[in-house]
Design a protein around this motif. Structure first.
Motif, PDB file in Angstrom:
ATOM      1  N   THR A  92       0.761  -1.231   0.106  1.00 46.62           N
ATOM      2  CA  THR A  92       0.075   0.166   0.066  1.00 46.62           C
ATOM      3  C   THR A  92       0.774   1.300  -0.034  1.00 46.62           C
ATOM      4  N   VAL A  93       2.000   1.326   0.893  1.00 48.52           N
ATOM      5  CA  VAL A  93       2.699   2.631   0.948  1.00 48.52           C
ATOM      6  C   VAL A  93       3.617   2.735  -0.509  1.00 48.52           C
ATOM      7  N   LEU A  94       4.029   1.442  -1.139  1.00 46.53           N
ATOM      8  CA  LEU A  94       4.584   1.771  -2.428  1.00 46.53           C
ATOM      9  C   LEU A  94       3.624   2.309  -3.390  1.00 46.53           C
ATOM     10  N   ALA A  95       2.492   1.695  -3.298  1.00 47.62           N
ATOM     11  CA  ALA A  95       1.240   2.463  -4.393  1.00 47.62           C
ATOM     12  C   ALA A  95       1.088   3.913  -4.314  1.00 47.62           C
ATOM     13  N   LEU A  96       0.962   4.086  -2.754  1.00 46.04           N
ATOM     14  CA  LEU A  96       0.883   5.447  -2.647  1.00 46.04           C
ATOM     15  C   LEU A  96       2.106   6.206  -3.042  1.00 46.04           C
ATOM     16  N   ALA A  97       3.138   5.735  -3.101  1.00 44.48           N
ATOM     17  CA  ALA A  97       4.435   6.381  -3.338  1.00 44.48           C
ATOM     18  C   ALA A  97       4.682   6.991  -4.958  1.00 44.48           C
ATOM     19  N   LEU A  98       3.728   6.355  -5.499  1.00 40.57           N
ATOM     20  CA  LEU A  98       3.618   6.569  -7.024  1.00 40.57           C
ATOM     21  C   LEU A  98       2.953   7.911  -7.334  1.00 40.57           C
ATOM     22  N   LEU A  99       2.047   8.363  -6.544  1.00 40.49           N
ATOM     23  CA  LEU A  99       1.396   9.588  -6.880  1.00 40.49           C
ATOM     24  C   LEU A  99       2.440  10.818  -6.332  1.00 40.49           C
ATOM     25  N   PRO A 100       3.317  10.921  -5.529  1.00 37.76           N
ATOM     26  CA  PRO A 100       3.999  12.104  -5.393  1.00 37.76           C
ATOM     27  C   PRO A 100       5.095  11.965  -6.621  1.00 37.76           C
ATOM     28  N   VAL A 101       5.483  10.512  -6.932  1.00 40.32           N
ATOM     29  CA  VAL A 101       6.639  10.626  -7.827  1.00 40.32           C
ATOM     30  C   VAL A 101       5.992  11.092  -9.276  1.00 40.32           C
TER      31      VAL A 101
ATOM     32  N   ARG B  86       6.294  20.558 -16.205  1.00 40.17           N
ATOM     33  CA  ARG B  86       5.275  22.001 -16.195  1.00 40.17           C
ATOM     34  C   ARG B  86       4.148  21.274 -17.080  1.00 40.17           C
ATOM     35  N   ARG B  87       3.547  20.210 -16.651  1.00 37.97           N
ATOM     36  CA  ARG B  87       2.373  19.669 -17.041  1.00 37.97           C
ATOM     37  C   ARG B  87       0.815  20.155 -16.228  1.00 37.97           C
ATOM     38  N   SER B  88       0.036  20.672 -16.846  1.00 42.82           N
ATOM     39  CA  SER B  88      -1.158  21.093 -15.953  1.00 42.82           C
ATOM     40  C   SER B  88      -1.905  20.323 -15.235  1.00 42.82           C
ATOM     41  N   TRP B  89      -1.650  18.994 -15.463  1.00 41.35           N
ATOM     42  CA  TRP B  89      -2.495  17.966 -14.822  1.00 41.35           C
ATOM     43  C   TRP B  89      -1.704  17.580 -13.617  1.00 41.35           C
ATOM     44  N   SER B  90      -0.491  17.894 -13.446  1.00 39.33           N
ATOM     45  CA  SER B  90       0.391  17.371 -12.037  1.00 39.33           C
ATOM     46  C   SER B  90      -0.082  18.312 -11.048  1.00 39.33           C
ATOM     47  N   ARG B  91      -0.643  19.443 -11.097  1.00 35.54           N
ATOM     48  CA  ARG B  91      -1.018  20.286  -9.959  1.00 35.54           C
ATOM     49  C   ARG B  91      -1.982  19.561  -9.104  1.00 35.54           C
ATOM     50  N   GLY B  92      -2.966  18.883  -9.480  1.00 38.07           N
ATOM     51  CA  GLY B  92      -3.838  18.200  -8.806  1.00 38.07           C
ATOM     52  C   GLY B  92      -3.356  17.152  -8.031  1.00 38.07           C
ATOM     53  N   PRO B  93      -2.334  16.187  -8.423  1.00 37.02           N
ATOM     54  CA  PRO B  93      -2.085  15.261  -7.637  1.00 37.02           C
ATOM     55  C   PRO B  93      -1.011  15.665  -6.572  1.00 37.02           C
TER      56      PRO B  93
ATOM     57  N   MET C  66      -1.322  18.507  -5.075  1.00 29.82           N
ATOM     58  CA  MET C  66      -1.888  19.037  -4.011  1.00 29.82           C
ATOM     59  C   MET C  66      -2.715  18.050  -3.044  1.00 29.82           C
ATOM     60  N   ILE C  67      -3.322  17.065  -3.773  1.00 26.91           N
ATOM     61  CA  ILE C  67      -3.826  15.952  -3.271  1.00 26.91           C
ATOM     62  C   ILE C  67      -2.739  15.104  -2.240  1.00 26.91           C
ATOM     63  N   THR C  68      -1.426  15.047  -2.478  1.00 28.06           N
ATOM     64  CA  THR C  68      -0.484  14.477  -1.942  1.00 28.06           C
ATOM     65  C   THR C  68      -0.066  15.082  -0.544  1.00 28.06           C
ATOM     66  N   GLN C  69      -0.150  16.491  -0.528  1.00 29.61           N
ATOM     67  CA  GLN C  69       0.127  17.200   0.638  1.00 29.61           C
ATOM     68  C   GLN C  69      -1.012  17.003   1.553  1.00 29.61           C
ATOM     69  N   LEU C  70      -2.220  17.028   0.929  1.00 31.81           N
ATOM     70  CA  LEU C  70      -3.359  16.931   1.801  1.00 31.81           C
ATOM     71  C   LEU C  70      -3.428  15.681   2.410  1.00 31.81           C
ATOM     72  N   MET C  71      -2.963  14.620   2.071  1.00 29.66           N
ATOM     73  CA  MET C  71      -3.029  13.584   2.541  1.00 29.66           C
ATOM     74  C   MET C  71      -1.824  13.320   3.354  1.00 29.66           C
ATOM     75  N   ALA C  72      -0.606  14.070   3.279  1.00 30.61           N
ATOM     76  CA  ALA C  72       0.398  14.097   4.379  1.00 30.61           C
ATOM     77  C   ALA C  72      -0.037  14.786   5.475  1.00 30.61           C
ATOM     78  N   LEU C  73      -0.608  15.646   5.655  1.00 33.44           N
ATOM     79  CA  LEU C  73      -0.904  16.453   6.607  1.00 33.44           C
ATOM     80  C   LEU C  73      -1.651  15.687   8.002  1.00 33.44           C
ATOM     81  N   PRO C  74      -2.548  14.736   7.833  1.00 33.45           N
ATOM     82  CA  PRO C  74      -3.044  13.968   8.761  1.00 33.45           C
ATOM     83  C   PRO C  74      -1.951  13.022   9.410  1.00 33.45           C
ATOM     84  N   VAL C  75      -0.945  12.537   8.453  1.00 29.81           N
ATOM     85  CA  VAL C  75      -0.122  11.519   8.862  1.00 29.81           C
ATOM     86  C   VAL C  75       1.000  12.544   9.685  1.00 29.81           C
TER      87      VAL C  75
END
Length: 211
Positions: free
Chosen positions: A130-139, A148-155, A157-166
């Motif tokens: 599970t941790v390895l699969a989650l690591a693919l998102l920030p990578v 400088r791809r526009s789609w990268s901003r969403g993933p 920001m999601i990574t940071q929002l998931m890191a705050l509870p941790v």
């Protein structure tokens, strides 16, 4: 005289007999209106089916062809040009660091689940996967930000929002985990601040509506 009278009587009787006979009827389908009005089968159907070039089906096909040609002739969206802003480079680097940490932690859990002595090896292995699969998102987000791809901003920001509870959980555990939790929270807030900046959104080619 008597013979003449009998002859005239016979002729009168013959005339009356001819007048009493029923008249001749016209043959069906002759030169009358009913016969002449008969139409050839298939003439009206052929006229209806044949149609003219401007029938609705032809118009729909023409409209579809024009739409396809206009879509093919439309220019592709241009990629962002110019130097990479420092904000984007910093956000990409911090996001890549988060992905590397998650990858390292996932590998550590997997190794400990295979050769270690955990209470439940299966649960340890599942946690590692599970941790390895989650690591693919920030990578993936870090690579997209660097390119400088526009789609990268969403993933990202999601990574940071998931890191705050941790980070909050690490701080709550106390001890040496407090420093780790504070570091994780600081990185998350820094990346969020970099990505919501108008300079970063403009560099990624994101307009006001997309932001």
């Amino acid at each position: 005289m008597s013979s003449k009278k009998s002859t005239s009587a016979k002729q009168a009787a013959a005339r009356s007999a001819d007048q009493g006979k029923p008249g001749k009827t016209s043959k069906p389908g002759g030169s009358g209106s009913a016969g002449g009005a008969t139409r050839r089968p298939g003439t009206t159907a052929g006229a209806k089916k044949g149609g003219s070039p401007g029938r609705p089906g032809g118009r729909a096909d023409g409209a579809a062809g024009k739409a396809a040609k206009s879509a093919a002739a439309a220019p592709a969206p241009a990629e962002p040009s110019g130097p990479r802003p420092a904000r984007i480079a910093a956000a990409a680097a911090l996001t890549a660091l988060e992905g590397a940490v998650l990858l390292g932690f996932g590998v550590y859990l997997l190794v400990m689940g295979l050769i270690g002595d955990p209470d439940s090896p299966r649960q340890a292995e599942m946690l590692a996967v599970t941790v390895l699969a989650l690591a693919l998102l920030p990578v993936a987000a870090a690579r997209g930000l660097w390119l400088r791809r526009s789609w990268s901003r969403g993933p990202a920001m999601i990574t940071q929002l998931m890191a705050l509870p941790v980070a909050w959980t690490l701080v709550q555990n106390g001890g040496g985990l407090i420093a780790i939790g504070v570091a994780v929270a600081a990185v998350s807030f820094a990346v969020l601040g970099l990505l919501v900046n108008p300079t970063a959104t403009q560099a990624l080619g994101i307009g006001p509506r997309d932001a």
